[in-house]
Scaffold this motif. Structure first.
Motif, PDB file in Angstrom:
ATOM      1  N   VAL A  39       0.860  -1.184   0.000  1.00  0.00           N
ATOM      2  CA  VAL A  39       0.000   0.000   0.000  1.00  0.00           C
ATOM      3  C   VAL A  39       0.895   1.232   0.000  1.00  0.00           C
ATOM      4  N   VAL A  40       0.696   2.092  -0.994  1.00  0.00           N
ATOM      5  CA  VAL A  40       1.451   3.342  -1.094  1.00  0.00           C
ATOM      6  C   VAL A  40       0.480   4.483  -0.830  1.00  0.00           C
ATOM      7  N   SER A  41       0.793   5.343   0.137  1.00  0.00           N
ATOM      8  CA  SER A  41      -0.109   6.438   0.455  1.00  0.00           C
ATOM      9  C   SER A  41       0.680   7.726   0.631  1.00  0.00           C
ATOM     10  N   GLY A  42       0.006   8.841   0.378  1.00  0.00           N
ATOM     11  CA  GLY A  42       0.659  10.132   0.503  1.00  0.00           C
ATOM     12  C   GLY A  42      -0.288  11.257   0.143  1.00  0.00           C
ATOM     13  N   PRO A  43       0.144  12.494   0.300  1.00  0.00           N
ATOM     14  CA  PRO A  43      -0.726  13.638  -0.015  1.00  0.00           C
ATOM     15  C   PRO A  43      -0.880  13.858  -1.512  1.00  0.00           C
ATOM     16  N   TYR A  62       0.145  -3.019  -6.337  1.00  0.00           N
ATOM     17  CA  TYR A  62       0.014  -2.102  -5.206  1.00  0.00           C
ATOM     18  C   TYR A  62      -1.361  -1.445  -5.216  1.00  0.00           C
ATOM     19  N   THR A  63      -1.741  -0.914  -4.067  1.00  0.00           N
ATOM     20  CA  THR A  63      -2.929  -0.076  -3.974  1.00  0.00           C
ATOM     21  C   THR A  63      -2.507   1.284  -3.418  1.00  0.00           C
ATOM     22  N   LYS A  64      -3.327   2.297  -3.685  1.00  0.00           N
ATOM     23  CA  LYS A  64      -3.003   3.663  -3.263  1.00  0.00           C
ATOM     24  C   LYS A  64      -3.987   4.141  -2.205  1.00  0.00           C
ATOM     25  N   ALA A  65      -3.510   5.039  -1.360  1.00  0.00           N
ATOM     26  CA  ALA A  65      -4.358   5.675  -0.354  1.00  0.00           C
ATOM     27  C   ALA A  65      -3.872   7.107  -0.167  1.00  0.00           C
ATOM     28  N   ARG A  66      -4.714   7.926   0.457  1.00  0.00           N
ATOM     29  CA  ARG A  66      -4.351   9.334   0.676  1.00  0.00           C
ATOM     30  C   ARG A  66      -4.094   9.557   2.175  1.00  0.00           C
ATOM     31  N   THR A  67      -2.891  10.035   2.491  1.00  0.00           N
ATOM     32  CA  THR A  67      -2.512  10.346   3.871  1.00  0.00           C
ATOM     33  C   THR A  67      -1.726  11.658   3.886  1.00  0.00           C
ATOM     34  N   PRO A  68      -1.623  12.311   5.042  1.00  0.00           N
ATOM     35  CA  PRO A  68      -0.898  13.587   5.112  1.00  0.00           C
ATOM     36  C   PRO A  68       0.579  13.461   4.756  1.00  0.00           C
ATOM     37  N   VAL A  69       1.185  12.310   5.065  1.00  0.00           N
ATOM     38  CA  VAL A  69       2.599  12.095   4.744  1.00  0.00           C
ATOM     39  C   VAL A  69       2.718  10.815   3.914  1.00  0.00           C
ATOM     40  N   THR A  70       3.822  10.705   3.201  1.00  0.00           N
ATOM     41  CA  THR A  70       4.044   9.536   2.354  1.00  0.00           C
ATOM     42  C   THR A  70       4.449   8.330   3.204  1.00  0.00           C
ATOM     43  N   VAL A  71       3.717   7.244   3.037  1.00  0.00           N
ATOM     44  CA  VAL A  71       3.946   6.027   3.823  1.00  0.00           C
ATOM     45  C   VAL A  71       3.827   4.816   2.897  1.00  0.00           C
ATOM     46  N   ILE A  72       4.672   3.821   3.157  1.00  0.00           N
ATOM     47  CA  ILE A  72       4.565   2.528   2.466  1.00  0.00           C
ATOM     48  C   ILE A  72       4.414   1.441   3.503  1.00  0.00           C
ATOM     49  N   PRO A 114      -1.870  -2.653 -26.650  1.00  0.00           N
ATOM     50  CA  PRO A 114      -0.714  -2.844 -25.754  1.00  0.00           C
ATOM     51  C   PRO A 114      -0.353  -1.610 -24.949  1.00  0.00           C
ATOM     52  N   VAL A 115      -0.331  -0.442 -25.611  1.00  0.00           N
ATOM     53  CA  VAL A 115       0.087   0.750 -24.875  1.00  0.00           C
ATOM     54  C   VAL A 115      -0.980   1.181 -23.877  1.00  0.00           C
ATOM     55  N   ILE A 116      -2.260   1.054 -24.243  1.00  0.00           N
ATOM     56  CA  ILE A 116      -3.332   1.406 -23.303  1.00  0.00           C
ATOM     57  C   ILE A 116      -3.340   0.438 -22.119  1.00  0.00           C
ATOM     58  N   GLY A 117      -3.222  -0.845 -22.426  1.00  0.00           N
ATOM     59  CA  GLY A 117      -3.202  -1.840 -21.362  1.00  0.00           C
ATOM     60  C   GLY A 117      -2.037  -1.642 -20.410  1.00  0.00           C
ATOM     61  N   GLN A 118      -0.840  -1.413 -20.967  1.00  0.00           N
ATOM     62  CA  GLN A 118       0.339  -1.189 -20.127  1.00  0.00           C
ATOM     63  C   GLN A 118       0.188   0.079 -19.290  1.00  0.00           C
ATOM     64  N   TYR A 119      -0.399   1.107 -19.881  1.00  0.00           N
ATOM     65  CA  TYR A 119      -0.581   2.368 -19.163  1.00  0.00           C
ATOM     66  C   TYR A 119      -1.549   2.186 -17.988  1.00  0.00           C
ATOM     67  N   ILE A 120      -2.649   1.465 -18.221  1.00  0.00           N
ATOM     68  CA  ILE A 120      -3.624   1.222 -17.149  1.00  0.00           C
ATOM     69  C   ILE A 120      -2.983   0.440 -16.004  1.00  0.00           C
ATOM     70  N   VAL A 121      -2.199  -0.582 -16.360  1.00  0.00           N
ATOM     71  CA  VAL A 121      -1.520  -1.380 -15.337  1.00  0.00           C
ATOM     72  C   VAL A 121      -0.551  -0.515 -14.539  1.00  0.00           C
ATOM     73  N   ALA A 122       0.220   0.314 -15.257  1.00  0.00           N
ATOM     74  CA  ALA A 122       1.194   1.163 -14.581  1.00  0.00           C
ATOM     75  C   ALA A 122       0.511   2.175 -13.656  1.00  0.00           C
ATOM     76  N   LYS A 123      -0.624   2.704 -14.083  1.00  0.00           N
ATOM     77  CA  LYS A 123      -1.323   3.716 -13.293  1.00  0.00           C
ATOM     78  C   LYS A 123      -2.027   3.126 -12.078  1.00  0.00           C
ATOM     79  N   THR A 124      -2.551   1.915 -12.217  1.00  0.00           N
ATOM     80  CA  THR A 124      -3.369   1.337 -11.144  1.00  0.00           C
ATOM     81  C   THR A 124      -2.588   0.428 -10.207  1.00  0.00           C
ATOM     82  N   GLY A 125      -1.468  -0.124 -10.691  1.00  0.00           N
ATOM     83  CA  GLY A 125      -0.741  -1.086  -9.881  1.00  0.00           C
ATOM     84  C   GLY A 125      -1.376  -2.459  -9.870  1.00  0.00           C
ATOM     85  N   ASP A 126      -2.393  -2.663 -10.702  1.00  0.00           N
ATOM     86  CA  ASP A 126      -3.089  -3.955 -10.794  1.00  0.00           C
ATOM     87  C   ASP A 126      -2.687  -4.627 -12.101  1.00  0.00           C
ATOM     88  N   PRO A 127      -1.986  -5.771 -12.058  1.00  0.00           N
ATOM     89  CA  PRO A 127      -1.494  -6.398 -13.286  1.00  0.00           C
ATOM     90  C   PRO A 127      -2.603  -6.877 -14.218  1.00  0.00           C
TER      91      PRO A 127
END
Length: 538
Positions: A359-363, A392-402, A492-505
């Motif tokens: 889980v990656v979170s940050g402002p 990975y999944t993303k979340a919003r927090t005041p500071v960056t945390v992994i 291919p480029v759309i699929g790769q971009y979605i994977v890169a943006k979401t962290g979901d393979p």
């Protein structure tokens, strides 16, 4: 034997070819199609292995290089509709045979040209410019090739066998992909690893000159299509096929169904079954490169029979039934088949992701896969995990945390993250699946191949039957290459971009799902079929 047929009110007499003639027709047309698609796909095969991005695109960000290389792959597809307009016009005006002789020559020369371009390290931005130029020429050539070969075989086919005979053209498209993998694997096997990485990868591009010579030799033996010769003798060829393509009575709806119902749907299924699977295994699942190529090549080879099977079946049950059924089954099975592949390809990575989720979170977790340096600390971390292929999944927090498995990571440097992942059980070395798991992957690929065969096998016959002979080359080629060029080429480029943006393979598969859902609706309600061998958009 002379057979008289009617197509949209136009009566055309043709001579049923002897068995020996039809074998030559199918062999020459299919070989030419295999070679032409080999030329087009060899680029994609080497993009999946990382070579094209490394050699031709300026250094800075490995993921950005790969995305840029896939984007240029899409450029070739983007120009296929223009090639369809140009060569469709020539095919309807001058004939089927000579038009696809021109297209295959252009394709062979353009492909060999990629093999002699210096690297970006040598000539800078001129390298990607030259690659783009040659990909454009390849796209133009391919825009005229498929329609010419498919129509040529369809117009030689006796009644009741068009689906079977043209299915070999459909299988030849997959054959081109398989040949590209075979040539790459053989070249890698023969050459030392360092030689392959430095210049040996250029050989598959140059090999296209030999394929061009063989194809021209075969196709020069062929005579013109009997349907075209009959129309020319009667003075019934179209004066401006491109204009008539859009003004001929009822043709606009046919074009709509052919584009959004047929070409778009079948293409994303097939490209997902081949290119997405290859990239998924090599990058996301971290399967050793040669092993992944062997697995996908073997699966594609074993799946060739599905194209012929469903092409032949469509002569009995009609073209629409297997296509609609294939679309519906794809929506149901797409994700489960990839889940099977992912679990079998790298069980350790899959188990680690379940046991210790990241889980990656940050402002500010803004992330752009195309830039060399991210603007925020959180974005840098997402870039790190995307390059590693870590879910990975993303979340919003005041500071960056992994957190990895709910355990916060204190050292967020690349070295610290490497250590934290290793401690959590993530093994990021390249893997070779066990024999049992390879069998599971092959079965999943065969499942995708069956879905592709259901939707792709009957299509050449279907599209040839949908359009009147005088504008058939243009009417068939334009929607087919817009559908395959844009919906498929950018997959291919759309699929790769979605994977890169979401962290979901698996997130990139939603693009395939959405396009197939659209195609199912359009085909189910827009394509009318009264009996086998007759189809139209009513």
């Amino acid at each position: 034997m002379t057979v008289t047929g009617t197509m949209d009110g136009e009566q055309v007499a043709t001579r049923e070819p002897a068995l020996q003639d039809i074998r030559l027709i199918i062999t020459a047309s299919s070989l030419g199609t295999i070679f032409e698609w080999y030329d087009f796909f060899i680029y994609g095969t080497l993009v999946a292995s990382g070579i094209i991005g490394r050699v031709f695109f300026p250094a800075g960000n490995e993921l950005a290089q790969t995305l840029a290389a896939w984007a240029v792959f899409a450029v070739g597809f983007g120009f296929r509709p223009l090639g369809a307009v140009l060569f469709g016009y020539l095919g309807d005006r001058l004939g089927r045979k000579y038009t696809f002789l021109v297209t295959i020559t252009l394709m062979g020369i353009a492909t060999a040209g990629v093999g002699v371009i210096p690297s970006a390290a040598s000539i800078g931005l001129v390298a990607p410019f030259l690659v783009i130029t040659l990909r454009i020429l390849q796209g133009l050539a391919l825009g005229g090739e498929y329609g010419g070969a498919a129509i040529y075989v369809a117009e030689h086919s006796p009644p009741g066998k068009s689906g079977f005979y043209t299915s070999f053209i459909q299988a030849s498209v997959a054959g081109g992909f398989i040949l590209s993998l075979v040539v790459v694997l053989v070249t890698k096997f023969v050459l030392p690893k360092a030689v392959w990485a430095e210049w040996g990868w250029r050989f598959p591009f140059l090999f296209s000159l030999l394929l061009l010579a063989v194809s021209l030799w075969m196709r020069l033996k062929l005579s013109e299509s009997p349907v075209f010769k009959a129309m020319k003798a009667a003075g019934e060829t179209a004066k401006n096929p491109f204009v008539e393509c859009f003004t001929y009575q009822g043709n606009l709806k046919r074009l709509f169904v052919a584009l959004f119902g047929i070409a778009a749907g079948l293409t994303v299924i097939w490209y997902t079954a081949m290119f997405t699977v290859l990239s998924f295994l090599q990058t996301t699942m971290r399967v050793q490169e040669t092993t992944a190529q062997l697995i996908v090549g073997a699966g594609a080879l074993m799946g060739l029979g599905f194209f012929v099977l469903f092409g032949k079946l469509s002569d009995s049950v009609g073209r629409k039934t297997p296509i609609v059924l294939g679309y519906a089954m794809t929506l149901a099975l797409l994700f489960p088949l990839f889940w099977v592949m992912g679990g079998a390809a790298n069980p350790g990575l899959a188990h680690a992701a379940q046991r210790a989720p990241v889980v990656v979170s940050g402002p500010d977790c803004t992330y752009d896969p195309f830039v060399a340096k991210q603007t925020s600390e959180c974005g840098h971390l997402l870039d790190y995990f995307s390059k590693k292929g870590i879910t990975y999944t993303k979340a919003r927090t005041p500071v960056t945390v992994i957190t990895i498995g709910q355990v916060p990571v204190a050292d967020m440097s690349d070295a610290g993250l490497d250590a934290a992942l290793a401690k959590a059980g993530y093994k990021l070395d390249k893997v070779i699946p066990t024999p049992g798991n390879i069998l599971l992957i092959l079965l999943a690929i065969l499942g995708l191949s069956a879905l592709s065969g259901m939707t792709y096998g009957p299509v050449a016959a279907l599209l040839a039957e949908m359009f009147p002979p005088r504008i058939r080359y243009s009417s068939m080629s334009i929607p087919y290459h817009i559908g395959t060029g844009y919906f498929g080429g950018f997959l291919p480029v759309i699929g790769q971009y979605i994977v890169a943006k979401t962290g979901d393979p698996y997130a990139g598969l939603w693009y395939t799902f959405a396009v197939v859902a659209m195609a199912l609706v359009v085909t189910a309600f827009g394509l009318h079929e009264s009996k086998p061998g007759t189809a139209s958009a009513d």
